[in-house]
Design a protein around this motif. Structure first.
Motif, PDB file in Angstrom:
ATOM      1  N   GLN A  19      38.894   8.891   0.994  1.00 29.04           N
ATOM      2  CA  GLN A  19      38.489   7.912  -0.210  1.00 29.04           C
ATOM      3  C   GLN A  19      39.358   7.965  -1.377  1.00 29.04           C
ATOM      4  O   GLN A  19      39.948   7.051  -1.913  1.00 29.04           O
ATOM      5  N   PHE A  20      39.632   9.316  -1.872  1.00 28.45           N
ATOM      6  CA  PHE A  20      40.434   9.716  -2.968  1.00 28.45           C
ATOM      7  C   PHE A  20      42.069   9.197  -2.712  1.00 28.45           C
ATOM      8  O   PHE A  20      42.368   8.583  -3.639  1.00 28.45           O
ATOM      9  N   ALA A  21      42.321   9.455  -1.407  1.00 33.48           N
ATOM     10  CA  ALA A  21      43.767   8.769  -1.178  1.00 33.48           C
ATOM     11  C   ALA A  21      43.796   7.361  -1.403  1.00 33.48           C
ATOM     12  O   ALA A  21      44.905   6.958  -1.691  1.00 33.48           O
ATOM     13  N   LYS A  22      42.679   6.572  -0.904  1.00 35.98           N
ATOM     14  CA  LYS A  22      42.818   5.322  -0.887  1.00 35.98           C
ATOM     15  C   LYS A  22      42.591   4.601  -2.383  1.00 35.98           C
ATOM     16  O   LYS A  22      43.213   3.653  -2.662  1.00 35.98           O
ATOM     17  N   LYS A  23      41.594   5.462  -3.245  1.00 38.41           N
ATOM     18  CA  LYS A  23      41.393   5.001  -4.504  1.00 38.41           C
ATOM     19  C   LYS A  23      41.676   6.039  -5.434  1.00 38.41           C
ATOM     20  O   LYS A  23      40.438   6.526  -5.856  1.00 38.41           O
ATOM     21  N   PRO A  24      42.556   6.710  -5.761  1.00 40.48           N
ATOM     22  CA  PRO A  24      42.625   7.858  -6.791  1.00 40.48           C
ATOM     23  C   PRO A  24      42.321   7.372  -8.150  1.00 40.48           C
ATOM     24  O   PRO A  24      42.032   6.228  -8.557  1.00 40.48           O
ATOM     25  N   ARG A  25      41.382   8.310  -8.803  1.00 40.59           N
ATOM     26  CA  ARG A  25      41.226   8.242 -10.258  1.00 40.59           C
ATOM     27  C   ARG A  25      41.954   9.135 -11.119  1.00 40.59           C
ATOM     28  O   ARG A  25      42.073  10.400 -10.794  1.00 40.59           O
ATOM     29  N   GLU A  26      42.472   8.295 -12.150  1.00 38.78           N
ATOM     30  CA  GLU A  26      43.363   8.967 -12.830  1.00 38.78           C
ATOM     31  C   GLU A  26      42.674  10.059 -13.878  1.00 38.78           C
ATOM     32  O   GLU A  26      43.140  11.083 -14.226  1.00 38.78           O
ATOM     33  N   ASP A  27      41.452   9.762 -14.079  1.00 36.79           N
ATOM     34  CA  ASP A  27      40.563  10.544 -15.000  1.00 36.79           C
ATOM     35  C   ASP A  27      40.015  11.458 -13.962  1.00 36.79           C
ATOM     36  O   ASP A  27      39.137  12.413 -14.593  1.00 36.79           O
ATOM     37  N   VAL A  28      40.253  11.834 -13.015  1.00 36.04           N
ATOM     38  CA  VAL A  28      39.705  13.068 -12.088  1.00 36.04           C
ATOM     39  C   VAL A  28      40.596  13.622 -11.350  1.00 36.04           C
ATOM     40  O   VAL A  28      41.558  13.391 -10.710  1.00 36.04           O
ATOM     41  N   GLN A  29      40.412  15.046 -11.340  1.00 32.29           N
ATOM     42  CA  GLN A  29      41.437  16.015 -11.059  1.00 32.29           C
ATOM     43  C   GLN A  29      40.396  16.706  -9.787  1.00 32.29           C
ATOM     44  O   GLN A  29      39.393  17.149  -9.943  1.00 32.29           O
ATOM     45  N   LEU A  30      40.769  16.237  -8.494  1.00 30.85           N
ATOM     46  CA  LEU A  30      40.200  16.515  -7.251  1.00 30.85           C
ATOM     47  C   LEU A  30      40.833  18.178  -6.655  1.00 30.85           C
ATOM     48  O   LEU A  30      41.969  18.043  -6.628  1.00 30.85           O
ATOM     49  N   VAL A  31      39.921  19.110  -6.402  1.00 38.17           N
ATOM     50  CA  VAL A  31      40.513  20.510  -5.937  1.00 38.17           C
ATOM     51  C   VAL A  31      39.860  20.594  -4.908  1.00 38.17           C
ATOM     52  O   VAL A  31      38.520  20.431  -4.594  1.00 38.17           O
ATOM     53  N   LEU A  32      40.406  21.005  -3.877  1.00 40.49           N
ATOM     54  CA  LEU A  32      39.902  21.621  -2.560  1.00 40.49           C
ATOM     55  C   LEU A  32      40.036  23.095  -2.184  1.00 40.49           C
ATOM     56  O   LEU A  32      41.394  23.599  -2.371  1.00 40.49           O
ATOM     57  N   ILE A  33      39.002  23.681  -1.759  1.00 40.63           N
ATOM     58  CA  ILE A  33      39.214  25.279  -1.882  1.00 40.63           C
ATOM     59  C   ILE A  33      38.787  25.430  -0.161  1.00 40.63           C
ATOM     60  O   ILE A  33      37.329  25.096   0.117  1.00 40.63           O
TER      61      ILE A  33
END
Length: 362
Positions: A19-33
């Motif tokens: 979903q982030f790939a389809k509609k990224p948010r410029e005000d959100v940093q997504l982190v995957l661990i």
């Protein structure tokens, strides 16, 4: 800039990434661990064991996926949570800050401490490929656990071994096979096992294991050269050790919104959580996949100060279990179907599931 940390690459988190790939948010940093660079799809484990799928068919490259869609990826295992400072600590002491965090780290095998040194670990699931290749070729493989995963791997191991003139794998279950799916499913799958000459033992537990054998509760011993222990899920110690609210078994306690019952900025999904309104909900991939859309929307709604939605599990769902040799058992409530058509449907669903994520970085 708000930071959302996704700990673990399970089904629900894969949906968040898509979903982030389809509609990224410029005000959100997504982190995957994640503790491993790959996430393996358990629905295709049986096909891999039988030789239908190769390694690349059953795994998603989390590192490449993250790079492609603009997500920060860290290969690490989260060892502690500090909800007061909103930080996570990894294995080497590295800390990660968050405004919202979600856990989708799966579960562990519930192996008695005294037996662990004799058992092949396949959880977390990045252990699976190497262990299964050794296991299926060993002289006397033994599978303990009559649930869906144990039954499916027993059938697939059996299907791989029989044409190669290996001895049959043995399957032990403390109750009827597939007992959680109801009496009709148990009767059906046990009939299939007898038809395929898969040796199985019901209403028996394994009490002891040594280098050469397993001893069952009926007093009999059976030869073993490798043991898969698939009797049920066990929680990671992470949540209880971090002082998070947990259920009686140590799983992260969450509300219908998939939020922690105490810390609203902490979320969770999949096998590692227990939903307070549905404490007996089965821990399987079907519910984890369904939780994905609710989880992603709620993470964003939480950051935006908006109302959160509730996850409501369906009462019945389609389950398709490979029985080896190009056949599968499909169940829906009390209705079931077995044969090649069910296997083809399972292949179609599994490949479609993987393709939607692999296409994001290939």
């Amino acid at each position: 800039m708000k930071i959302i940390v996704l700990a673990g690459g399970g089904h629900a988190h894969l949906h968040c990434l898509a979903q982030f790939a389809k509609k990224p948010r410029e005000d959100v940093q997504l982190v995957l661990i994640s503790p491993a660079p790959y996430q393996y799809y358990s629905g295709m484990f049986s096909g891999f064991t039988e030789g239908v799928y190769g390694l690349d068919d059953i795994r998603i490259d989390l590192n490449q996926l993250a790079k492609k869609i603009g997500v920060a990826f860290y290969q690490d295992t989260i060892c502690s949570i500090d909800p007061k400072s909103r930080t996570l600590t990894g294995q080497q002491g590295v800390t990660y800050s968050y405004d919202a965090v979600s856990f989708d780290i799966g579960s562990q095998a519930d192996i008695p401490e005294a037996l662990k040194k004799y058992i092949s670990p396949i959880k977390p699931n990045y252990h699976f490929p190497e262990q299964l290749l050794k296991f299926r070729e060993s002289a006397n493989p033994v599978i303990v656990g009559g649930g869906a995963s144990g039954v499916e791997l027993a059938f697939s191991t059996h299907a791989w071994r029989m044409p190669r003139q290996f001895s049959a794998a043995l399957l032990f279950s403390s109750g009827a096979l597939l007992s959680a799916h109801g009496a009709a499913a148990s009767k059906k799958v046990e009939a299939i096992a007898r038809k395929k000459a898969l040796p199985f033992f019901t209403d028996i537990t394994i009490e002891q294991i040594d280098e050469m054998s397993v001893t069952a509760s009926n007093g009999d011993s059976y030869p073993q050269s490798g043991v898969l222990w698939l009797t049920g899920p066990k929680s990671s110690a992470l949540f209880e050790h971090s002082g998070m609210p947990v259920d009686r078994a140590g799983f992260l306690a969450v509300k219908e919104t998939l939020q922690s019952t105490r810390y609203p900025e902490v979320f969770g999904a999949g096998d590692c959580v227990s939903i307070d309104r549905y404490p007996d909900l089965a821990k399987n991939g079907v519910y984890a996949v369904r939780q994905g859309p609710v989880l992603w929307d709620n993470l964003l709604h939480f950051l935006d100060g908006e109302q959160l939605a509730s996850f409501i599990p369906q009462k019945r769902y389609v389950a398709i279990l490979s029985t080896g040799g190009g056949e599968a058992l499909l169940t829906y409530g009390k209705w079931s179907m077995h044969g090649k058509s069910a296997w083809k449907l399972k292949q179609l669903i599994d490949r479609k599931f993987m393709k939607q994520y692999q296409d994001l970085y290939r």
